[in-house]
Design an enzyme around this catalytic site. Structure first.
Site, PDB file in Angstrom:
ATOM      1  N   LYS A  12      38.969  71.549  92.206  1.00  0.00           N
ATOM      2  CA  LYS A  12      38.992  72.949  91.788  1.00  0.00           C
ATOM      3  C   LYS A  12      37.635  73.644  91.998  1.00  0.00           C
ATOM      4  O   LYS A  12      36.635  72.990  92.290  1.00  0.00           O
ATOM      5  CB  LYS A  12      39.436  73.021  90.332  1.00  0.00           C
ATOM      6  N   PHE A  60      47.943  82.381  79.079  1.00  0.00           N
ATOM      7  CA  PHE A  60      46.759  81.989  79.839  1.00  0.00           C
ATOM      8  C   PHE A  60      46.988  81.954  81.350  1.00  0.00           C
ATOM      9  O   PHE A  60      46.087  81.608  82.109  1.00  0.00           O
ATOM     10  CB  PHE A  60      46.248  80.624  79.372  1.00  0.00           C
ATOM     11  N   ARG A  88      46.415  59.769  88.440  1.00  0.00           N
ATOM     12  CA  ARG A  88      46.321  60.556  87.200  1.00  0.00           C
ATOM     13  C   ARG A  88      45.464  59.846  86.160  1.00  0.00           C
ATOM     14  O   ARG A  88      44.728  60.482  85.408  1.00  0.00           O
ATOM     15  CB  ARG A  88      47.710  60.889  86.675  1.00  0.00           C
ATOM     16  N   THR A  94      44.004  66.171  81.057  1.00  0.00           N
ATOM     17  CA  THR A  94      43.710  67.564  81.393  1.00  0.00           C
ATOM     18  C   THR A  94      42.705  68.166  80.421  1.00  0.00           C
ATOM     19  O   THR A  94      41.826  68.923  80.807  1.00  0.00           O
ATOM     20  CB  THR A  94      45.012  68.397  81.379  1.00  0.00           C
ATOM     21  N   ARG A 105      37.603  63.572  84.827  1.00  0.00           N
ATOM     22  CA  ARG A 105      37.436  64.639  83.836  1.00  0.00           C
ATOM     23  C   ARG A 105      36.527  64.209  82.689  1.00  0.00           C
ATOM     24  O   ARG A 105      35.770  65.016  82.161  1.00  0.00           O
ATOM     25  CB  ARG A 105      38.792  65.100  83.326  1.00  0.00           C
ATOM     26  N   ASN A 115      38.354  71.987  84.531  1.00  0.00           N
ATOM     27  CA  ASN A 115      38.553  70.543  84.421  1.00  0.00           C
ATOM     28  C   ASN A 115      38.534  69.827  85.770  1.00  0.00           C
ATOM     29  O   ASN A 115      39.069  68.748  85.914  1.00  0.00           O
ATOM     30  CB  ASN A 115      39.822  70.228  83.628  1.00  0.00           C
ATOM     31  N   HIS A 118      43.054  68.670  90.033  1.00  0.00           N
ATOM     32  CA  HIS A 118      44.508  68.643  89.850  1.00  0.00           C
ATOM     33  C   HIS A 118      45.033  67.433  90.607  1.00  0.00           C
ATOM     34  O   HIS A 118      44.584  67.152  91.717  1.00  0.00           O
ATOM     35  CB  HIS A 118      45.160  69.906  90.431  1.00  0.00           C
TER      36      HIS A 118
END
Length: 134
Positions: A12, A60, A88, A94, A105, A115, A118
């Site tokens: 991100k 959001f 994951r 998350t 993370r 964070n 993805h």
């Protein structure tokens, strides 16, 4: 027999700005994942509305769109044994406050909003995301 699963990783805008791309990709390579395709781009509102359609009615939603269009991202198609679950786990929760220490993370995410990463949450979504982004 375990199956190789394909999935999408998006590094991100905060990860891009903080120059974490190489470090994060290295984690996946060390875990044994193969990179199938990779590109850098700034995502459009249209593609984000499609990607986050399940969040469209959340208060959001616009914050997510604003954040994800705030700068370039790196989109990576990967493959590996038990890919989704392993990737994951490597990414971590998350919510950065709940992410395991040592996860991506847990190491680099600053907030639940910024964070860093993805990862596809299912084989089916990984296939849809591959079509969407590549």
């Amino acid at each position: 027999m375990r199956n190789k699963e394909k999935f999408i990783v998006i590094l991100k805008p905060d990860g891009f700005r903080r120059k974490l791309i190489g470090k994060i990709i290295n984690r996946f390579e060390e875990k044994g994942f193969d990179i199938l395709d990779i590109k850098t781009e700034t995502l459009s509102v249209k593609i984000l509305e499609e990607h986050y359609v399940h969040l469209k009615e959340k208060v959001f939603f616009q914050d997510i769109v604003d954040y994800m269009t705030s700068g370039p991202v790196v989109i990576i198609a990967m493959e590996g044994l038990n890919g989704i679950e392993a990737a994951r786990m490597l990414a971590g929760s998350t919510n950065s406050a709940q992410a395991d220490p040592g996860s991506i993370r847990g190491t680099w995410a600053l907030t639940i909003d910024e964070n860093v990463i993805h990862v596809s949450d299912s084989v089916e979504n990984g296939e849809h995301e591959y079509i969407r982004f590549f």
